[in-house]
Design a protein around this motif. Sequence first.
Motif, PDB file in Angstrom:
ATOM      1  N   ASP A  73       0.819  -1.197   0.000  1.00  0.00           N
ATOM      2  CA  ASP A  73       0.000   0.000   0.000  1.00  0.00           C
ATOM      3  C   ASP A  73       0.862   1.260   0.000  1.00  0.00           C
ATOM      4  N   MET A  74       0.283   2.332  -0.481  1.00  0.00           N
ATOM      5  CA  MET A  74       0.903   3.649  -0.444  1.00  0.00           C
ATOM      6  C   MET A  74      -0.203   4.678  -0.613  1.00  0.00           C
ATOM      7  N   THR A  75       0.119   5.937  -0.402  1.00  0.00           N
ATOM      8  CA  THR A  75      -0.878   6.974  -0.604  1.00  0.00           C
ATOM      9  C   THR A  75      -1.033   7.261  -2.094  1.00  0.00           C
ATOM     10  N   VAL A  76      -2.117   7.922  -2.447  1.00  0.00           N
ATOM     11  CA  VAL A  76      -2.349   8.296  -3.844  1.00  0.00           C
ATOM     12  C   VAL A  76      -1.235   9.215  -4.334  1.00  0.00           C
ATOM     13  N   THR A  77      -0.838  10.175  -3.514  1.00  0.00           N
ATOM     14  CA  THR A  77       0.241  11.084  -3.901  1.00  0.00           C
ATOM     15  C   THR A  77       1.525  10.318  -4.179  1.00  0.00           C
ATOM     16  N   ALA A  78       1.859   9.368  -3.309  1.00  0.00           N
ATOM     17  CA  ALA A  78       3.076   8.575  -3.501  1.00  0.00           C
ATOM     18  C   ALA A  78       3.005   7.766  -4.787  1.00  0.00           C
ATOM     19  N   LEU A  79       1.844   7.205  -5.081  1.00  0.00           N
ATOM     20  CA  LEU A  79       1.678   6.442  -6.313  1.00  0.00           C
ATOM     21  C   LEU A  79       1.928   7.316  -7.541  1.00  0.00           C
ATOM     22  N   PRO A 134      -5.418  13.249  -0.972  1.00  0.00           N
ATOM     23  CA  PRO A 134      -4.513  12.338  -1.680  1.00  0.00           C
ATOM     24  C   PRO A 134      -3.237  12.024  -0.914  1.00  0.00           C
ATOM     25  N   ASP A 135      -2.827  12.923  -0.011  1.00  0.00           N
ATOM     26  CA  ASP A 135      -1.632  12.685   0.795  1.00  0.00           C
ATOM     27  C   ASP A 135      -1.854  11.626   1.871  1.00  0.00           C
ATOM     28  N   ARG A 136      -3.123  11.268   2.142  1.00  0.00           N
ATOM     29  CA  ARG A 136      -3.437  10.282   3.178  1.00  0.00           C
ATOM     30  C   ARG A 136      -4.166   9.061   2.641  1.00  0.00           C
ATOM     31  N   THR A 179      -7.235   5.418   4.969  1.00  0.00           N
ATOM     32  CA  THR A 179      -5.821   5.759   4.953  1.00  0.00           C
ATOM     33  C   THR A 179      -5.026   4.448   5.013  1.00  0.00           C
ATOM     34  N   LEU A 180      -3.704   4.555   5.102  1.00  0.00           N
ATOM     35  CA  LEU A 180      -2.884   3.348   5.168  1.00  0.00           C
ATOM     36  C   LEU A 180      -3.159   2.530   6.434  1.00  0.00           C
ATOM     37  N   ALA A 181      -3.627   3.181   7.483  1.00  0.00           N
ATOM     38  CA  ALA A 181      -3.845   2.475   8.757  1.00  0.00           C
ATOM     39  C   ALA A 181      -5.319   2.232   9.067  1.00  0.00           C
ATOM     40  N   THR A 182      -6.207   2.558   8.132  1.00  0.00           N
ATOM     41  CA  THR A 182      -7.640   2.520   8.430  1.00  0.00           C
ATOM     42  C   THR A 182      -8.158   1.128   8.729  1.00  0.00           C
ATOM     43  N   ARG A 183      -7.770   0.114   7.964  1.00  0.00           N
ATOM     44  CA  ARG A 183      -8.342  -1.215   8.178  1.00  0.00           C
ATOM     45  C   ARG A 183      -8.036  -1.747   9.580  1.00  0.00           C
ATOM     46  N   ARG A 184      -6.825  -1.489  10.066  1.00  0.00           N
ATOM     47  CA  ARG A 184      -6.493  -1.915  11.432  1.00  0.00           C
ATOM     48  C   ARG A 184      -7.338  -1.142  12.447  1.00  0.00           C
ATOM     49  N   ALA A 185      -7.496   0.163  12.194  1.00  0.00           N
ATOM     50  CA  ALA A 185      -8.287   0.991  13.107  1.00  0.00           C
ATOM     51  C   ALA A 185      -9.751   0.548  13.118  1.00  0.00           C
ATOM     52  N   GLN A 186     -10.297   0.239  11.958  1.00  0.00           N
ATOM     53  CA  GLN A 186     -11.684  -0.227  11.893  1.00  0.00           C
ATOM     54  C   GLN A 186     -11.873  -1.524  12.673  1.00  0.00           C
ATOM     55  N   ALA A 187     -10.942  -2.437  12.516  1.00  0.00           N
ATOM     56  CA  ALA A 187     -11.031  -3.708  13.236  1.00  0.00           C
ATOM     57  C   ALA A 187     -11.024  -3.474  14.743  1.00  0.00           C
TER      58      ALA A 187
END
Length: 425
Positions: free
Chosen positions: A119-125, A154-156, A374-382
């Motif tokens: 994974d990466m942010t949209v900006t990084a991609l 896009p930065d997140r 964001t990059l950490a959202t799935r863990r936070a949702q869980a």
Amino acid sequence: MAGQADHIMIIGAGAAGLMAARELGRAGKRVTILEARDRCGGRIAPLSADEFGYRADGGAEFVHGEAPVTRGLLGEAGLSLAPVNGARWTVRNGTFARDEMPERNTDAFYRVLSELTSDMTVTALLDRYFAGPDFASLRQSVVRTVMGYDAADPDRASVLALRDEWMHPGRGELGRIVGGYGALIDFLLAECREHGADIRLQSSVIGIETTDDGVLIRCAEGSSHRADAAILAVPLPLLQEIALPRPMRDKVTAAAQIGFGNVIKLLLRFESRWWTGIKAADLSDLLFVLSDVAVPVWWTQRPTEHAVLTGWLAGPPTSSAAQLDESQLIETGLGSLAQIFGLSLPQLKAELVAARAINWGNDPFSRGAYSYATLATRRAQAELASWDGGAILLSGEALYQGRDMGTVEAALSSGLDTARMLLGD
């Protein structure tokens, strides 16, 4: 506590809270709903048919993709879903063109997406794979989509989460509920009342305490309520504004890892559908028009003939309009339309019948529009959606771990899942 709680207090009468309340009521539970607003529906905000000629949506408007829970409810309610059709146009320097990315750039973009393994942010991609001048229009299109459609920074924003959305074959399917989302809320409210739910409006919760036999909930006006369990179904930013027991307070810190974007939505009703008669292009099929002006996205009510244009400003660009009041936002919207269609402001004002502008970021009971990954959202949702059997559970669109974050479908699904978890299903 699963299945043992007889009286459940639900904080928030949006889609998630109402769906949870209906499910619990049907199971024979006693349900009380506390809602801070003077109405139910949350970020579903139907407007007066007298103003717009139909029950317009000041908040959520479209049904996206498959939406099985939403479609199931529509079937139960006897409501229908009208397909949305028409053309998407882009206007630059007064020139209208059908909005299509160059084929080779589209292919390159989706090839990179499909091959990503981390994974990466949209900006990084975009910086890594599409930095050259040949991809300038592609970068602009992607960023515009991320901010405008997903209300995301896009930065997140997570590329892998967006890939699931972008590359799904049903992504582009849109529909509108005949009668608007308000009709669906009316149905859920009737269902909740039929099963005995006690709905208390203008009850703004400021704190929840756990007790030996459940929870004690305190409201801003001084009232307090006891129940066996509570479901906290409020927009993500409000979790930080409610005093919670220490373990739950520590848990909700994970909410900061979930993106939450803003939307400013404008609805302008005119005497006629004047855009179908402009000389610049034949826009009789106009559904969406995209531009680079202050309010960059507008859409019509096709296939109906309501003379209403809806303006949309989303994501980070909304910060530039944060201090504008409703009349100033309407003026900005009219100015944007004048630029897009090459008309004068007095011409448009003479045609105007009714106007509303809703800045969801300035709404004290929302603080924004909807979530994104964001990059950490799935863990936070869980973490947030997990339950240890205690007396407080969380629910809402931001906790939905499926593809369609930020939608009413996400909220309904989360409310349903939370209720079933509490029931031990």
